[in-house]
Design a protein around this motif. Sequence first.
Motif: not given
Length: 85
Positions: A30, A32, A82
Motif C-alpha cells: 500500500w 497512502c 490509499i
Amino acid sequence: MKKKLVMEYWSSKGKVGTVSPQHALSRCNWLCEVMFEDSDGIVDEFEVIPDSKMLLADLLPYIKDQLDNLVPDDAVDCGFRIYRR
C-alpha cells in the motif's frame, strides 16, 4: 510505479467511493498519501508506506497512528488517498 486508487477520505467530506471486496480481502503493498491544511492555510502532504504487505483492515489503524503523530491538532482539513502498488 503504477498505482491504483482504492480509498479516499476527507474530514470535510467523509469517505469518497467504496472499496471493492478484492482490495478489502487481499494482502497488498500500500501507499497512502496524506494531505492537511493548517490554520494558516498552508497545505502539507506526506506519504505513509508500510514495510510489508498487509490487509486494508490492518492498514487503517496504522494510518490513524501516523495521522495522530504528524497532523497538527489545529488542522483545518485533512484527508488521505490509499493506493495499491
